[in-house]
Design an enzyme around this catalytic site. Structure first.
Site, PDB file in Angstrom:
ATOM      1  N   HIS A  32      33.303 -57.764 -28.506  1.00  0.00           N
ATOM      2  CA  HIS A  32      34.713 -57.475 -28.290  1.00  0.00           C
ATOM      3  C   HIS A  32      35.622 -58.667 -28.508  1.00  0.00           C
ATOM      4  O   HIS A  32      36.769 -58.516 -28.890  1.00  0.00           O
ATOM      5  CB  HIS A  32      34.910 -56.785 -26.938  1.00  0.00           C
TER       6      HIS A  32
ATOM      7  N   GLU B 259      28.176 -42.245 -30.792  1.00  0.00           N
ATOM      8  CA  GLU B 259      27.765 -43.647 -30.683  1.00  0.00           C
ATOM      9  C   GLU B 259      26.312 -43.773 -30.244  1.00  0.00           C
ATOM     10  O   GLU B 259      25.735 -44.860 -30.253  1.00  0.00           O
ATOM     11  CB  GLU B 259      28.638 -44.368 -29.648  1.00  0.00           C
TER      12      GLU B 259
ATOM     13  N   ASP C 126      28.669 -49.197 -31.765  1.00  0.00           N
ATOM     14  CA  ASP C 126      27.626 -48.861 -30.791  1.00  0.00           C
ATOM     15  C   ASP C 126      26.490 -48.083 -31.441  1.00  0.00           C
ATOM     16  O   ASP C 126      25.324 -48.263 -31.087  1.00  0.00           O
ATOM     17  CB  ASP C 126      28.224 -48.049 -29.637  1.00  0.00           C
TER      18      ASP C 126
ATOM     19  N   CYS D  30      35.433 -44.923 -36.732  1.00  0.00           N
ATOM     20  CA  CYS D  30      36.317 -45.983 -36.244  1.00  0.00           C
ATOM     21  C   CYS D  30      35.599 -47.287 -35.896  1.00  0.00           C
ATOM     22  O   CYS D  30      36.157 -48.141 -35.240  1.00  0.00           O
ATOM     23  CB  CYS D  30      37.091 -45.494 -35.023  1.00  0.00           C
TER      24      CYS D  30
HETATM   25  C1  PEP Z   1      32.312 -48.342 -31.661  1.00  0.00           C
HETATM   26  O1  PEP Z   1      31.412 -48.440 -30.837  1.00  0.00           O
HETATM   27  O2  PEP Z   1      32.112 -48.280 -32.900  1.00  0.00           O
HETATM   28  C2  PEP Z   1      33.721 -48.318 -31.243  1.00  0.00           C
HETATM   29  C3  PEP Z   1      34.670 -48.061 -32.091  1.00  0.00           C
HETATM   30  O3  PEP Z   1      34.008 -48.600 -29.945  1.00  0.00           O
HETATM   31  P1  PEP Z   1      33.916 -50.071 -29.307  1.00  0.00           P
HETATM   32  O4  PEP Z   1      33.766 -51.058 -30.428  1.00  0.00           O
HETATM   33  O5  PEP Z   1      35.152 -50.283 -28.534  1.00  0.00           O
HETATM   34  O6  PEP Z   1      32.697 -49.980 -28.452  1.00  0.00           O
HETATM   35 MG    MG Z   2      31.816 -48.101 -28.762  1.00  0.00          MG
END
Ligand code: PEP
Ligand code: MG
Length: 595
Positions: free
Chosen positions: A200, A442, A466, A513
């Site tokens: 993150h 995910e 994920d 995404c």
């Molecule tokens: C993902 O897991 O691809 C996602 C878009 O969510 P995050 O990166 O916030 O876990």
């Molecule tokens: Mg995610």
């Protein structure tokens, strides 16, 4: 700012987490648990306030140790008390306190740094003692230093949000909460020991458009606050204490890099259409409300993923209140108009923040995170749903449920949403009942069962960050296994191809995404597999749009059909590496010159 007297230059390789080049001075964050602190020069007046904070921290730490001691005595009897007696003696030691106060006054530094300095010095002296018993005292010193630093971090502290000069942040790990606390106007870039490309901190660095290199393993060990540093977020390396000549050539490189980026982000809002006229929708991933202003600049078609958990930045254990959430969601709805915004409900836990009381899990990636936590902390979920329903005045907001593993979770979440609607209706509150509910894919189980999810959800959104983590069993934030984090692994491509087939059959809208969408080559591969809506960091949209506009889907599709049959990631990369530059020579030539 302190400058290092170590003139040895060091080059360290890491992972290119956010492109661009930063040239500046190090501000090193030190860390105890999730508390980060840093070196800061203070005025004479501030020094007096720092001494006061230090004394208060000592007093509080003493009270804590006394409390633990009496608790232990109750549970274990008196024989273990001596360990805590030793801690108490150190916390009462006038010499130690006096030394820390002197550091603050004479060096004009913040209390945290004084504690760190004194503890390092005293612990170092103990470590050189031959007697093993006395040598062990070094760990007691570390222990009380940690307690003091934690205590200091809980108090009103020097404000990192008003940095008075430009710095490059160097830290072991960059917690999203720390980034939220920094004055980004004075931050040039980031360099961290830990982290993978989809951790993150890397995602936020990209969101705020600052160069970052993560997974450097030993940058904090080598860097001192005040050292000259170059962060090359495009090449994935850091230079510490570079020679003047090196600095000059990087400044030139930085300017060239900036000019190229400006060229690609020319504010063009041309749609992302392939040469053979297939339209790809590019939406934005948003973490910070401030990003909303840049959506039109980059030509984003609404928000495909709003990571609502970033509302928690810097404020836990306090929760974002319903009215505050309502304001943010309404702003998203208004800013995105007919394109709309998908609000992902709090995705706490894992490598992000979590709620108080849920922090100590042995295996947080597989623990009580995301939708699991929302279903458990039901009131927090209800409040969020209420705010979204009320804010949906334009009628184009949607909800997305993160980390779904079972249909039961979807049904339970939908039931809660229905209950909140009923409650709002019966109390006469204005809200919009039309709120599509999507499921994030995910977890491998959800990918395999996508046909079932497609029937009960209004849309599916593939979270590849994920999905790759769980498909390949590789921690997305762990630099030691970053080599295994392979977005172009045939298993990933096959899973996405499967999702495209299932969604088409069920006529369910499908979007993606994860960070793959922000890499031009991977985004093109996703389009070749049949994905038609991508959501990505706004700053990456121009580059991905250019890539899409340069490809011919009728030639790309067979390439991806071949890719999913290959056995290894290297084979997939070789195939794409050979054919994509032939299919879109100009774009890929420009792309390689960016590196
Ligand atoms: C993902 O897991 O691809 C996602 C878009 O969510 P995050 O990166 O916030 O876990
Ligand atoms: Mg995610």
């Amino acid at each position: 700012m302190e400058s290092s007297n170590n003139s040895r230059d060091v080059r360290i390789k890491g992972l290119a987490a956010s492109p661009g080049i930063a040239v500046g001075r190090v501000l090193r964050l030190d860390e105890r648990g999730r508390h980060q602190f840093y070196y800061m020069e203070v005025s004479a007046q501030q020094a007096r306030a720092e001494v006061k904070r230090l004394r208060e921290a000592f007093a509080e730490a003493r009270a804590q140790v006394k409390e633990i001691r009496s608790k232990l005595k109750g549970e274990l009897g008196g024989q273990h008390e001596y360990i805590l007696d030793a801690h108490l003696l150190m916390l009462e030691d006038k010499h130690l306190i006096g030394e820390a106060e002197r550091e603050i006054r004479t060096l004009r530094i913040n209390a945290e740094w004084a504690v760190r300095n004194v503890a390092d010095r005293v612990a170092g002296a103990y470590r050189h003692i031959r007697d093993p018993y006395l040598r062990e005292r070094a760990s007691d010193i570390e222990d009380i230093a940690t307690r003091l630093l934690t205590t200091l971090s809980g108090h009103a502290r020097l404000n990192m949000s008003t940095l008075d000069r430009d710095v490059v942040i160097v830290a072991e790990t960059l917690w999203p909460s720390t980034i939220g606390e920094l004055d980004l106007n004075h931050v040039l870039g980031f360099a961290t020991d830990t982290g993978g490309l989809t951790s993150h901190s890397a995602i936020i660095a990209r969101a705020v458009g600052l160069p970052a290199v993560v997974g450097l393993r030993e940058v904090t060990r080598n860097a001192q606050t005040g050292d000259a540093i170059i962060v090359d977020g495009t090449a994935g390396e850091v230079l510490l204490r570079p020679a003047k000549q090196g600095i000059r050539s990087y400044i030139e490189k930085r300017e060239r890099d900036r000019a190229r980026r400006l060229e690609t982000s020319d504010g063009s809002t041309e749609p992302a259409v392939t040469i053979d006229d297939v339209r790809i929708k590019l939406r934005a991933n948003v973490e910070l409300p401030t990003e909303v202003e840049s959506l039109s600049l980059f030509g984003a078609e609404g928000i495909g993923l709003y990571r609502s958990e970033f509302l928690f930045l810097n404020r836990l254990p306090e929760l974002p209140a319903e009215e505050e959430q309502y304001d943010v969601y309404r702003r998203l709805a208004e800013a995105t108009g007919d394109d709309g915004a998908s609000i992902r409900v709090f995705d706490l836990g894992g490598d992000k923040l979590t709620l108080e009381g849920f922090e100590d899990e042995v295996n947080p990636a597989l623990g009580l995170r995301a939708i699991r936590l929302s279903l458990k902390a039901r009131e927090i979920f209800q409040t969020q749903v209420r705010a979204i329903l009320r804010a949906n005045s334009t009628g184009h907001l949607r909800i997305v449920l993160p980390l779904i593993s079972t249909l039961g979770e979807v049904r339970e979440a939908k039931q809660i949403i229905d209950e909140v609607k009923e409650e709002l209706a019966s109390s006469g509150v204005t809200y919009n009942p039309n709120l599509p509910v999507g499921v994030m894919i995910e977890v491998p189980a959800a990918a395999l069962m996508a046909d079932k999810f497609a029937r009960e959800a209004d849309f599916l959104s593939v979270g590849t960050n994920d999905l790759i983590q769980y498909l390949l069993a590789v921690d997305r934030a762990n630099e030691n296994v970053a080599y295994l984090y392979q977005p172009l692994h045939p298993a990933v491509l096959r899973t996405i191809a499967h999702l495209v087939r299932v969604a088409q059959k069920a006529q369910a809208p499908l979007e993606l995404c994860g960070e793959m969408a922000a890499s031009p080559i991977q985004a093109v591969a996703l389009v070749g597999l049949g994905i038609r809506t991508l959501s990505l960091a706004p700053t990456s949209i121009p580059l991905v749009r250019n890539a899409i506009r340069s490809i011919d889907l009728s030639r790309l599709r067979p390439l991806l059909s071949e890719a999913v049959k290959l056995a290894t990631t290297a084979e997939v990369e070789a195939l794409l590496g050979k054919h994509l530059p032939r299919q879109a020579p100009q774009f890929f030539a420009a792309l390689s010159s960016l590196g």
